[in-house]
Design an enzyme around this catalytic site. Structure first.
Site, PDB file in Angstrom:
ATOM      1  N   GLU A 186       0.663  -1.228   0.360  1.00 33.76           N
ATOM      2  CA  GLU A 186      -0.251  -0.095  -0.267  1.00 33.76           C
ATOM      3  C   GLU A 186       1.177   1.321   0.086  1.00 33.76           C
ATOM      4  OE1 GLU A 186      -0.642  -2.442   1.749  1.00 33.76           O
ATOM      5  OE2 GLU A 186      -2.825  -3.236   1.682  1.00 33.76           O
TER       6      GLU A 186
ATOM      7  N   PHE B  28     -11.831  -8.077  13.247  1.00 34.36           N
ATOM      8  CA  PHE B  28     -10.996  -8.140  12.809  1.00 34.36           C
ATOM      9  C   PHE B  28     -10.475  -7.388  11.641  1.00 34.36           C
ATOM     10  CE2 PHE B  28      -9.509 -10.492   8.674  1.00 34.36           C
ATOM     11  CZ  PHE B  28      -7.572 -11.148   9.443  1.00 34.36           C
ATOM     12  N   GLN B  29      -9.202  -6.854  11.669  1.00 34.84           N
ATOM     13  CA  GLN B  29      -9.048  -5.528  11.220  1.00 34.84           C
ATOM     14  C   GLN B  29      -9.365  -4.661  11.166  1.00 34.84           C
ATOM     15  OE1 GLN B  29      -8.817  -7.599   6.667  1.00 34.84           O
ATOM     16  NE2 GLN B  29      -5.841  -8.483   7.500  1.00 34.84           N
TER      17      GLN B  29
ATOM     18  N   LYS C  29     -17.587  -1.904   5.667  1.00 32.19           N
ATOM     19  CA  LYS C  29     -17.628  -2.191   4.252  1.00 32.19           C
ATOM     20  C   LYS C  29     -19.797  -2.232   4.454  1.00 32.19           C
ATOM     21  CE  LYS C  29     -17.265  -7.421   2.979  1.00 32.19           C
ATOM     22  NZ  LYS C  29     -16.121  -8.500   3.974  1.00 32.19           N
TER      23      LYS C  29
ATOM     24  N   MET D 225      23.414   9.475   3.481  1.00 32.97           N
ATOM     25  CA  MET D 225      22.938  10.820   4.742  1.00 32.97           C
ATOM     26  C   MET D 225      23.611  10.662   5.443  1.00 32.97           C
ATOM     27  SD  MET D 225      22.421  13.921   3.785  1.00 32.97           S
ATOM     28  CE  MET D 225      21.672  14.846   2.550  1.00 32.97           C
TER      29      MET D 225
HETATM   30  C1  LIG Z   1      11.291   6.230   6.135  1.00 36.31           C
HETATM   31  C2  LIG Z   1      12.559   7.022   6.514  1.00 36.31           C
HETATM   32  N1  LIG Z   1      13.851   6.142   7.313  1.00 36.31           N
HETATM   33  C3  LIG Z   1      14.830   7.286   7.836  1.00 36.31           C
HETATM   34  C4  LIG Z   1      15.006   7.955   7.009  1.00 36.31           C
HETATM   35  C5  LIG Z   1      16.886   8.925   7.348  1.00 36.31           C
HETATM   36  N2  LIG Z   1      17.579   8.236   6.664  1.00 36.31           N
HETATM   37  C6  LIG Z   1      17.563   9.559   6.264  1.00 36.31           C
HETATM   38  S1  LIG Z   1      18.797   9.650   4.231  1.00 36.31           S
HETATM   39  C7  LIG Z   1      19.034   7.999   4.803  1.00 36.31           C
HETATM   40  C8  LIG Z   1      19.800   7.468   4.001  1.00 36.31           C
HETATM   41  C9  LIG Z   1      19.728   7.337   2.651  1.00 36.31           C
HETATM   42  O1  LIG Z   1      20.215   5.948   2.001  1.00 36.31           O
HETATM   43  P1  LIG Z   1      20.582   5.611   0.514  1.00 36.31           P
HETATM   44  O2  LIG Z   1      18.579   5.139   0.207  1.00 36.31           O
HETATM   45  O3  LIG Z   1      21.447   4.686   0.316  1.00 36.31           O
HETATM   46  O4  LIG Z   1      19.739   7.257  -0.149  1.00 36.31           O
HETATM   47  P2  LIG Z   1      22.574   7.799   0.420  1.00 36.31           P
HETATM   48  O5  LIG Z   1      21.877   9.055   1.011  1.00 36.31           O
HETATM   49  O6  LIG Z   1      22.907   6.710  -0.165  1.00 36.31           O
HETATM   50  O7  LIG Z   1      21.911   8.708  -1.180  1.00 36.31           O
HETATM   51  C10 LIG Z   1      17.908   7.589   6.007  1.00 36.31           C
HETATM   52  C11 LIG Z   1      18.849   6.358   6.449  1.00 36.31           C
HETATM   53  C12 LIG Z   1      14.770   8.601   6.223  1.00 36.31           C
HETATM   54  N3  LIG Z   1      14.766   9.918   5.725  1.00 36.31           N
HETATM   55  N4  LIG Z   1      13.097   8.100   5.125  1.00 36.31           N
END
Ligand SMILES: Cc1ncc(C[n+]2csc(CCOP(=O)(O)OP(=O)(O)O)c2C)c(N)n1
Lengths: 163, 579
Positions: free
Chosen positions: B68, B130-131, B180, B489
């Site tokens: 989803e 349920f659900q 529903k 990042m």
């Molecule tokens: C759902 C979610 N979980 C955690 C984060 C925290 N977060 C921000 S950037 C990042 C790293 C992303 O890594 P990647 O997808 O490999 O991209 P890159 O930064 O290497 O380009 C994380 C874990 C987030 N923004 N969203």
């Protein structure tokens, strides 16, 4: 500064939840909220007592306005308004103390609404400070239970002749 | 709930007389068709069985996502590419809760969406059936509005209102929760012509007095600058903004959400501000004497939360459709509430010029002296080079979605967007997993456009199951994985602020993305050098269907410039490449 907001809302399920969720999420503090029917069918009036500086109050009002179920927001602190709260208080009162307690509450135009063998219930309406004072006076007798409605209010200019 | 057999025709020998009664789910689909919805994204389940049964009749295109979250981000991408509400359907309980991230993502970026969830029958509601999940309650802080339909006769009005609320004023997601029994109940169908919602009257045009004041301050300004945000894109005010900037001779900074709202090739453009903004943009914000915010909300990635260092010498003008944004983060000298397209149109009549010649020379000088830069390499593929290559090979003529992280910032920095709605990214919530499904939605919305999904090796793994949708529906999105083998990042922050204590950012164990992609029947390439990158990208572009290119880039590259959290815009770290 303390503010009393009068908020006209659609009488819809969850409208209280929408308002309180919003106030909570935006970190606005709430002293009391009371809700009831309004003069118009389908609308409720919510009275919110809150504290904040001018900027916070502006935000509170604008954020409330963004809720689709909010029709009108009015800060009653900027106008002459009547504020009331209802207090019910159950005090320990053996037969000996009853007369004395009746005497204490009388200047508050409070009424004794129930008497049991060891306690009595007093009802008072008024501004918050008045009710606080009454509670303090009754405290020495032993307070068993308190229920307060929270403030409700109307602006004087809006509803003339209604005190 | 008793199912009645649909009444078609009659015994009397008359040929098929038109149906006069419909089930709630049939009514729902008719409403969607009335709203000119051409595609919905979703996932079935018990509580939406009636809706899916009606879908079986045809008449409305439905794409079966594989989660989803994928469905809702696809609907979001569709909305961002077109401005039309995206539509998603999910079942009760887990289906509905799987939408939550997507709803919050849309809310933070003011994206129009109509999210339809099934719920258990009303007689079961509140019993922990349920659900059963209280999705109205769960999403209350992250929707523009929400409805629980308790009577089938309210359904057409509610759908009409939902589309209206989602797409007007400051747009946002609207939830419709349909028990529903309501989906099964029967009624006649009349779609209302209009809506009347008493508590909802967005202000659309500007106050003339404020416009007069605006003209005055522009005429007086020596160092004016425009901060254009997502509101420009939402309002479709790009032409008006160009006229405004050119006539007044005011340079333009675009926020992340504003990218494309003003052409990235325009001589007055200074780039993006804030945490990873350009020197020119940030220093213009530090020194300006007149800051005109247009559909931007002065959030902490722009101001760094250091209002004591943000535009301190400036009078701030703030144009926004949402009165609550004005004064929320910064003190405003001239508030102008209204749809920014209308506001700019009105402002553009009789605009004065500002006395900005010397200032323009100064800020464009910064732009030349402190450009974005990185140290290129002949033996390692650099992520910035890859983004630049995408830009050059497409001439910028593409819709680019990003995920969240370093690659997102590199796209924002190195791909210059010429048109609104060509940059699609989760700005406010920063939702990993957003980019790829959003690209699928954007591609369906703009079939003629080249749509590129630039993503990280981390974020791609959050929603890459939607490759099935790309494959099955042959949605020709080009996926660019900026594969640095770690959560880039986060790794960067750990390097800079946590003494290189790299905690849980190593993505070892990730699949071979080429094989993974091929397993879905989608073509894939891998590139580790510039040469490979050039060929792989050219082939992927030439391939008529969906394609994934896995670019293996230097794992330790950082995004610069950078302003550390809690620091002011005057404390930019320019990077190891540049003093
Ligand atoms: C759902 C979610 N979980 C955690 C984060 C925290 N977060 C921000 S950037 C990042 C790293 C992303 O890594 P990647 O997808 O490999 O991209 P890159 O930064 O290497 O380009 C994380 C874990 C987030 N923004 N969203």
């Amino acid at each position: 500064m303390r503010h009393v907001l009068s908020v006209l809302v659609n009488d819809q399920p969850r409208v209280l939840a929408r308002v309180s969720t919003l106030l909570g999420r935006r970190n606005f503090n709430i002293e009391s909220i009371s809700v009831g029917e309004s003069e118009e069918k389908g609308l409720s009036r919510m009275v919110i007592v809150t504290h904040g500086d001018e900027r916070t109050m502006e935000q509170v009002q604008k954020q409330l306005h963004k809720l689709i179920d909010v029709i009108k927001v009015h800060d009653l602190s900027n106008h002459p308004a009547v504020e009331r709260e209802l207090l019910l208080i159950k005090v320990e009162a053996g037969p000996a103390a009853r007369m004395e307690i009746s005497g204490v509450v009388e200047p508050f135009r409070a009424a004794v609404v129930d008497v049991g063998s060891q306690n009595m219930m007093v009802q008072a309406t008024g501004e918050r400070a008045k009710l606080d004072a009454l509670i303090e006076l009754l405290r020495p007798y032993g307070i068993k239970e308190i229920a307060r409605t929270g403030v409700t209010a109307l602006s004087r200019s809006m509803v003339q002749g209604n005190s | 709930m008793g199912h009645t057999v649909t009444m078609v025709g009659s015994q009397s020998g008359k040929a098929e007389s038109p149906k006069t009664e419909y089930t709630g789910s049939e009514i729902l689909l008719r409403c969607l068709i009335e709203e000119q919805v051409d595609v919905v994204f979703g996932y079935p389940g018990g509580a939406v069985l009636p809706i899916y049964d009606s879908l079986y009749e045809g008449g409305l295109r439905h794409l079966l996502a594989r989660h989803e979250q994928g469905a809702i981000h696809a609907a979001d991408g569709y909305a961002r590419a077109t401005g039309k509400p995206g539509v998603v359907i999910a079942t009760s309980g887990p289906g509905a809760t799987n939408l939550v991230t997507g709803i919050a993502t849309a809310q933070m970026d003011s994206i129009p969406m109509v999210c339809i969830t099934g719920n258990v029958s009303q007689e079961l509601m509140g019993t922990d059936a349920f659900q059963e999940a209280d999705i109205m309650g769960i999403t209350m802080p992250i929707v523009k509005h929400s409805y629980l339909v308790t009577d089938v006769c309210d359904l057409p009005r509610i759908v009409k209102e939902a589309f209206h609320l989602a797409s007007t004023g400051r747009p946002g997601p609207v939830l419709i929760d349909i028990p529903k029994d309501v989906a099964n109940a029967r009624d006649t169908f009349h779609y209302p012509k209009g809506v009347s919602i008493r508590g909802y009257q967005p202000t659309s045009s500007a106050h003339p007095l404020q416009l007069a004041r605006l003209r005055e301050v522009i005429a007086e300004a020596k160092r004016p600058v425009i901060l254009a945000g997502g509101g420009v894109v939402t309002a479709g005010a790009e032409k008006e903004l160009i006229t405004f900037a050119e006539q007044t001779q005011i340079p333009v900074i675009t926020t992340l959400m504003g990218l494309g709202g003003f052409p990235g090739q325009h001589p007055l453009w200074l780039g993006m501000p804030g945490m990873h903004g350009t020197y020119a943009a940030n220093h213009a914000l530090l020194e300006t004497d007149l800051l005109i915010g247009i559909g931007a909300r002065f959030d902490d990635r722009v101001t760094m939360g250091r209002l004591d260092k943000f535009a301190t010498k400036a009078k701030i003008v703030h144009m926004d459709i949402d009165p609550a944004e004005i004064g929320k983060n910064v003190n405003t000298f001239i508030p102008i509430v209204g749809d920014v397209k209308n506001v700019l149109q009105a402002a553009n009549v009789d605009l004065p010029q500002s006395d900005s010649a010397a200032w323009i020379e100064k800020v464009t000088g910064w732009r030349e002296s402190y450009p974005l830069c990185y140290r290129d390499s002949e033996d390692r593929l650099k992520p910035q080079w890859v983004i630049r290559h995408l830009y050059e090979t497409t001439g910028g003529d593409a819709v680019v979605t990003t995920d969240v992280g370093q690659h997102q910032m590199w796209v924002a920095q190195y791909f210059h967007f010429a048109r609104p709605r060509s940059f699609i990214s989760s700005g406010g919530l920063g939702t990993m997993g957003f980019g790829f499904p959003a690209a699928l939605g954007a591609q369906l919305a703009t079939p003629e456009q080249l749509v590129i999904s630039v993503t990280g090796d981390g974020g791609f793994q959050m929603t890459n199951q939607e490759l099935a949708v790309a494959s099955l529906a042959n949605i020709p999105v080009k996926v660019v994985i900026i594969n640095n083998q770690n959560l880039g990042m986060v790794r960067q922050w750990q390097e800079v602020f946590y003494h290189k204590r790299y905690s849980e950012v190593d993505l070892s164990g990730s699949p071979d993305f080429v094989k993974l992609t091929e397993a879905y029947g989608v073509k894939a390439w891998r590139a580790k050098t510039k040469e490979e990158a050039i060929t792989a990208w050219a082939e992927a572009l030439a391939h008529p269907g969906p394609a994934v290119v896995d670019f293996w880039v230097a794992p330790d590259e950082n995004v610069y410039p950078m302003v550390a959290p809690g620091k002011g815009l005057d404390e930019m770290i320019m990077g190891d490449e540049k003093a």
